[in-house]
Design a protein around this motif. Sequence first.
Motif, short mmCIF file in Angstrom:
data_model
loop_
_atom_site.label_atom_id
_atom_site.label_comp_id
_atom_site.label_asym_id
_atom_site.label_seq_id
_atom_site.Cartn_x
_atom_site.Cartn_y
_atom_site.Cartn_z
N LEU A 9 -28.06 -19.71 24.88
CA LEU A 9 -26.96 -19.65 23.92
C LEU A 9 -27.27 -18.70 22.78
O LEU A 9 -26.39 -18.02 22.27
CB LEU A 9 -26.67 -21.06 23.36
N SER A 10 -28.53 -18.67 22.37
CA SER A 10 -28.89 -17.80 21.24
C SER A 10 -29.04 -16.35 21.67
O SER A 10 -28.88 -15.45 20.87
CB SER A 10 -30.18 -18.29 20.57
N ALA A 11 -29.37 -16.12 22.94
CA ALA A 11 -29.47 -14.72 23.42
C ALA A 11 -28.65 -14.58 24.71
O ALA A 11 -29.19 -14.50 25.81
CB ALA A 11 -30.94 -14.37 23.69
N PRO A 12 -27.29 -14.57 24.57
CA PRO A 12 -26.45 -14.58 25.78
C PRO A 12 -26.66 -13.37 26.68
O PRO A 12 -26.41 -13.44 27.87
CB PRO A 12 -25.03 -14.61 25.23
N GLU A 13 -27.19 -12.25 26.09
CA GLU A 13 -27.39 -11.06 26.95
C GLU A 13 -28.47 -11.29 28.01
O GLU A 13 -28.56 -10.54 28.98
CB GLU A 13 -27.71 -9.82 26.09
N LYS A 14 -29.28 -12.35 27.79
CA LYS A 14 -30.34 -12.63 28.77
C LYS A 14 -29.83 -13.47 29.95
O LYS A 14 -30.57 -13.74 30.89
CB LYS A 14 -31.48 -13.42 28.10
N LEU A 15 -28.55 -13.91 29.87
CA LEU A 15 -28.04 -14.86 30.88
C LEU A 15 -28.14 -14.31 32.29
O LEU A 15 -28.54 -15.02 33.22
CB LEU A 15 -26.56 -15.17 30.58
N ASP A 16 -27.82 -13.03 32.46
CA ASP A 16 -27.82 -12.50 33.83
C ASP A 16 -29.24 -12.45 34.39
O ASP A 16 -29.46 -12.69 35.58
CB ASP A 16 -27.15 -11.13 33.89
N ARG A 17 -30.26 -12.18 33.51
CA ARG A 17 -31.67 -12.18 33.97
C ARG A 17 -32.09 -13.58 34.38
O ARG A 17 -32.76 -13.78 35.39
CB ARG A 17 -32.60 -11.67 32.85
N ILE A 18 -31.66 -14.58 33.57
CA ILE A 18 -32.00 -15.98 33.89
C ILE A 18 -31.39 -16.35 35.24
O ILE A 18 -32.05 -16.92 36.11
CB ILE A 18 -31.48 -16.94 32.78
N GLY A 19 -30.08 -15.97 35.41
CA GLY A 19 -29.38 -16.27 36.66
C GLY A 19 -30.08 -15.64 37.84
O GLY A 19 -30.25 -16.28 38.89
N ALA A 20 -30.46 -14.38 37.68
CA ALA A 20 -31.10 -13.66 38.80
C ALA A 20 -32.40 -14.34 39.19
O ALA A 20 -32.70 -14.51 40.39
CB ALA A 20 -31.36 -12.23 38.37
N TYR A 21 -33.18 -14.75 38.17
CA TYR A 21 -34.48 -15.40 38.45
C TYR A 21 -34.25 -16.73 39.18
O TYR A 21 -34.90 -17.01 40.20
CB TYR A 21 -35.25 -15.63 37.14
N LEU A 22 -33.34 -17.53 38.64
CA LEU A 22 -33.08 -18.84 39.25
C LEU A 22 -32.60 -18.69 40.69
O LEU A 22 -32.99 -19.44 41.59
CB LEU A 22 -32.04 -19.63 38.45
N SER A 23 -31.74 -17.70 40.92
CA SER A 23 -31.19 -17.52 42.27
C SER A 23 -32.28 -17.06 43.23
O SER A 23 -32.33 -17.47 44.39
CB SER A 23 -30.01 -16.55 42.26
N GLU A 24 -33.20 -16.23 42.72
CA GLU A 24 -34.32 -15.77 43.57
C GLU A 24 -35.20 -16.96 43.96
O GLU A 24 -35.57 -17.14 45.12
CB GLU A 24 -35.14 -14.75 42.79
N ARG A 25 -35.53 -17.82 42.97
CA ARG A 25 -36.33 -19.03 43.23
C ARG A 25 -35.63 -19.92 44.26
O ARG A 25 -36.25 -20.44 45.19
CB ARG A 25 -36.53 -19.81 41.93
N LEU A 26 -34.31 -20.09 44.05
CA LEU A 26 -33.57 -21.01 44.90
C LEU A 26 -33.54 -20.50 46.35
O LEU A 26 -33.73 -21.28 47.30
CB LEU A 26 -32.14 -21.15 44.36
#
Length: 778
Positions: A9-26
Amino acid sequence: MEKLTFYALSAPEKLDRIGAYLSERLSRDVARHRYGYVCIAMEALDQLLMACHCQSINLFVESFLKMVRKLLESDKPSLQILGTNSFVKFANIEEDTPSYHRSYDFFVSRFSEMCHSSFEDPDIRTKIRMAGIKGLQGVVRKTVNDELQANIWDPQHMDKIVPSLLFNLQSGERTESRSPSPLQASEKEKESPVELTERCFRELLGRAAYGNIKNAVTPVLMHLDNHSLWEGKTFAVRCFKIIMYSIQSQHSHLVIQQLLGHLDANSKNSATVRAGIVEVLLEAAAIAASGSVGPTVLEVFNTLLRQLRLSVDYELTGSYDGSTNIGTKIIKAHEERQLQEAVIRTIGSFANTLPTYQRSEVMLFIMGKIPVPGIHPSLPEGTRMIQVMLLKSLVQVTVGFQTTNMLTALPSSFLEPLLSFSLTEDPEIRLLVVQILLGVIDRHDNTPKFSDISIITDISVLKLKVDKCSRQDNLFMKKHGQQLYRHIYLGCKEPSSGRQHYESLFSLLGLLSVELANEEVVVDLIRLALALQDLALSTDEALPVYNRCAVHAIAAAYLNLICQLTTVPAFCQHIHEVIEVRQKESPYLLPEDVFIDNPKLLSSLEKVEGDVLFLQSKITEVLGGSGYNTDRLATPYVPQYTDEDRLSKRKSIGETISLQVEVESRNSPEKEEVKRCHAPEIKYTHFKEVLMDSVGMEEQERERRRQVVEKFQKAPFEEIAAHCGARATLLQSKLNQIFEITIRPPPSPSGTISSGYGQSQSRSVPIYEMKFPDLCVY
């Protein structure tokens, strides 16, 4: 998770990086079957999605949908359900920014596939199917309001979504019909697949705009065709009830039009299929009410009448088109009959939704389709069946028909062809005609009160609703009254008339008395009742004993009714005296002894005379004292005859002459006295002379025609040409004479064309020979 959410929420520009990492793990965990980690990753994605509603959520959604897709592609039911639940959560989020590049095609296909799951374990199978339905609901919610998304209403998507929902509706019906065990019952309390499917289907239809209705309904029709679901009717009716109640009411006529088109497309299918479609139409029309017919009123009825005619043709010919490949189907007559009855009911159902003026149009339209009895005395069976079916349709259309103006409700173009059926030999057709007349004339629901013919000493128990006769009603009776009386008279005169005919004719007499009667009409109806008594007494007519007794009974019951409506005490007294005598001496002349299941009648009616008869002279006398037209009352009623009677071969010369005498006296009041003075001078010899003269004239006319025909057949061409030429020359000379007289001499400045000696010239110049000076020509 809290820390991660705070960071996102504090750094919304990082959301796509977080999503990409989580999807790779999944992806890795799914491949390695570490399902615990898969659940954790999915939970994290869900929570982030719910928490972050910012501009940059679009990029994160891509990773999220990629993961949902991964789970749905897995063959593990638990992962499929997990993926679906995540997708449903996502579908419920309102997004601020549109996305141009997102595609839901895979999800539509996959969720539809899940709806048709055939997993072995029934509990898991139900869960997968419910997940599929929820998924489809999610796709619809996500795409239906977003104009930038792929159009969910395209046939490619609808052909997957709608059949999936219908499949679950149908399979749910089958499982629900079995009694559920106590364990299942507690499960069902949550929500059964059928309820969920229905809710989803209603939501889908409720969002359909005008242009999308067709795409939503076509797959329904296809599904019902492919799975032969028209024959059972119940499921098809249920589907269309859901459709009609879910769509916006102003669009309901589009569904009706599609159903009618589908009925036409299936016109060579089996009768049970067509009957199923018609049954659905019937239900749909009842729901849609006023909006059901839409702008093309007559097209609806045209389609239904076409189906009726086709059905009759199939029943008679025994094949759909006579060809070997389709004609090999065996047509069952009883199924076609059921279809015909269903079509007739549907026509009535549609007509009930229309306003009065449109109903009148529809009645005229149907009447135009009926083959009117013509020159051929014996109609083919097919034509007779068509007549019966279309008249039954008219009966349905006239049920509950309310009109203030009888002239517009029963115009000549409708009434004349209708009454021409009263001349047919067929008793069923004649009965239908009377029922149609009753439906149109009855505006206060009085018909049921006349259904039981009996002598009622006090008619107030009937609670008849009598309105004052309007000006339009008076005009109507002035114009068409004689036709209606004649119809009743001829109906009673028919040897093939039975109990139902007499009961309905009595109802018609009663209705005319309470709905359309002014003083003149009352007089005519009393004359008609007395004429019916004379008809029953007449030995010339070959009427069976039952029919004679029935006509006597109708006349008695009707005079008993009309005397109480006129409220003339002396008239009532005479009628009641005659009825009392009949009750003692000849009860077989009263309705109570005639219109029962096994009437006890005499073998022959020989001596019906004296006090058991109603006397025209007595009635004229008592009504004359109350201001009724005694001259008219004293004139015996004779039915007016028309051209159609020549075809029916029921007209006698005697009737013709009496008719002429009556018509002339009616048309010329100043000659009435003369007529009455000379009446006794008409003797048997006069009749004989008229008969001999008319026979002689006919012979001469026939001989002259024969000579003309022979001349043109046998004479040489030159003689015929000369004969025709002579006539042409004669015509030309006469024309020349006329032109010579009419062509005037041209005007001159002095007023006449003068010769040098002041005398007018006699020669006239035709206009085309005149010489005009150049200056006069424009």
